[in-house]
Design a protein around this motif. Structure first.
Motif, PDB file in Angstrom:
ATOM      1  N   UNK A 172       2.499  11.328  22.952  1.00  0.00           N
ATOM      2  CA  UNK A 172       1.250  11.402  23.707  1.00  0.00           C
ATOM      3  C   UNK A 172       1.135  12.673  24.549  1.00  0.00           C
ATOM      4  N   UNK A 173       1.715  13.751  24.039  1.00  0.00           N
ATOM      5  CA  UNK A 173       1.600  15.055  24.673  1.00  0.00           C
ATOM      6  C   UNK A 173       0.837  15.996  23.750  1.00  0.00           C
ATOM      7  N   UNK A 174       0.024  16.868  24.317  1.00  0.00           N
ATOM      8  CA  UNK A 174      -0.784  17.806  23.541  1.00  0.00           C
ATOM      9  C   UNK A 174      -0.505  19.227  24.010  1.00  0.00           C
ATOM     10  N   UNK A 175      -0.279  20.124  23.062  1.00  0.00           N
ATOM     11  CA  UNK A 175      -0.012  21.529  23.363  1.00  0.00           C
ATOM     12  C   UNK A 175      -0.954  22.422  22.565  1.00  0.00           C
ATOM     13  N   UNK A 176      -1.020  23.706  22.906  1.00  0.00           N
ATOM     14  CA  UNK A 176      -2.085  24.553  22.350  1.00  0.00           C
ATOM     15  C   UNK A 176      -2.154  24.632  20.828  1.00  0.00           C
ATOM     16  N   UNK A 177      -1.021  24.683  20.155  1.00  0.00           N
ATOM     17  CA  UNK A 177      -1.032  24.932  18.712  1.00  0.00           C
ATOM     18  C   UNK A 177      -0.776  23.641  17.927  1.00  0.00           C
ATOM     19  N   UNK A 178      -1.858  23.005  17.457  1.00  0.00           N
ATOM     20  CA  UNK A 178      -1.666  21.879  16.547  1.00  0.00           C
ATOM     21  C   UNK A 178      -1.431  22.469  15.165  1.00  0.00           C
ATOM     22  N   UNK A 179      -0.187  22.386  14.701  1.00  0.00           N
ATOM     23  CA  UNK A 179       0.162  23.090  13.462  1.00  0.00           C
ATOM     24  C   UNK A 179      -0.060  22.256  12.200  1.00  0.00           C
ATOM     25  N   UNK A 180      -0.333  20.969  12.356  1.00  0.00           N
ATOM     26  CA  UNK A 180      -0.601  20.104  11.196  1.00  0.00           C
ATOM     27  C   UNK A 180      -1.332  18.861  11.668  1.00  0.00           C
ATOM     28  N   UNK A 181      -2.090  18.256  10.778  1.00  0.00           N
ATOM     29  CA  UNK A 181      -2.648  16.931  11.037  1.00  0.00           C
ATOM     30  C   UNK A 181      -1.659  15.911  10.491  1.00  0.00           C
ATOM     31  N   UNK A 182      -1.801  14.659  10.890  1.00  0.00           N
ATOM     32  CA  UNK A 182      -0.867  13.643  10.407  1.00  0.00           C
ATOM     33  C   UNK A 182      -0.958  13.447   8.900  1.00  0.00           C
ATOM     34  N   UNK A 183      -2.108  13.707   8.301  1.00  0.00           N
ATOM     35  CA  UNK A 183      -2.206  13.543   6.853  1.00  0.00           C
ATOM     36  C   UNK A 183      -1.388  14.578   6.090  1.00  0.00           C
TER      37      UNK A 183
END
Length: 253
Positions: free
Chosen positions: A213-224
């Motif tokens: 439940x932590x969010x950081x600037x670079x979402x490098x992938x989606x769960x799919x």
């Protein structure tokens, strides 16, 4: 003399300044209070954004993530369990990409102990160093700009070089895990992780419970885009629902 709540919580933050992670039982013994009192203190300090609760203790806020060298002393037993639990997932792999980070280094250490005759592509000097203990493992080190805080190469040359390869598995850490996917505090590393995800047949995310439940600037992938999540404690709530909805293989070490 019994400390007031304010003094006690100040002592907890002072202890956290000297050590990047703390255990409830250790704090209770040092401050001569019950573990229940310490848990309440940690909950209050977490609500104030001064620390992050973990399973059995606390760590510094991940928004001020320390260097990879310092992170190696955090949650060691949890990361060792994750390393052992991740290894069976890659038993059929011949070529593996591994991202930087303390948890991925623990996985690499298990690979060095148990795997044979594989090729590992990495941008992490820590990962390369532990794999060097096994002479049957070929390590391909990615070029790029050296990021000292992470002990890894990053940048356009790293990503461009990656695009010339395919792998059976990508093993990646994360600074945070949210319902949208894994994210990384360092944007430069996030770009490398995204490239590894795209070039691997399967992606394995390895992360301990302090990342939930932590969010950081670079979402490098989606769960799919993720096939497996290996952690030390099962997530709950919306995060767990998102993982289940995307049919991810959840492994708890």
């Amino acid at each position: 003399m019994k400390l007031s709540k304010g003094d006690r919580q100040s002592r907890i933050l002072s202890e956290l300044g000297r050590s990047p992670s703390l255990r409830v039982a250790d704090l209770a013994a040092r401050l001569t209070v019950s573990t229940e009192t310490i848990r309440r203190d940690l909950d209050e300090l977490t609500e104030q954004g001064l620390l992050n609760r973990t399973y059995g203790g606390a760590v510094r806020p991940l928004s001020t993530e320390p260097s990879v060298t310092e992170r190696h002393s955090l949650l060691v037993s949890e990361r060792e369990r994750i390393g052992r639990a991740a290894l069976p997932l890659i038993h059929a792999g011949h070529t593996i990409m591994i991202g930087s980070g303390s948890t991925t280094t623990h996985v690499a250490r298990r690979i060095a102990i148990e795997a044979k005759n594989i090729t590992v592509i990495t941008h992490s000097f820590g990962v390369a160093t532990v794999l060097a203990l096994n002479p049957t493992i070929k390590v391909l080190m990615l070029p790029g700009d050296y990021l000292a805080s992470e002990g890894a190469t990053v940048g356009v040359h790293t990503v461009s070089f990656l695009n010339g390869f395919y792998a059976d598995f990508a093993i990646l850490g994360a600074s945070g895990l949210s319902p949208d996917g894994p994210s990384e505090a360092l944007v430069e590393c996030g770009a490398v992780y995204s490239a590894m995800t795209m070039r691997a047949a399967q992606t394995i995310v390895v992360a301990d419970n302090s990342k939930f439940d932590r969010i950081f600037p670079a979402r490098y992938a989606s769960w799919r885009q993720v096939n497996h999540l290996v952690t030390d404690v099962a997530p709950e709530g919306v995060l767990l629902s998102s993982i289940q909805q995307n049919s991810i293989n959840l492994v708890v070490g």
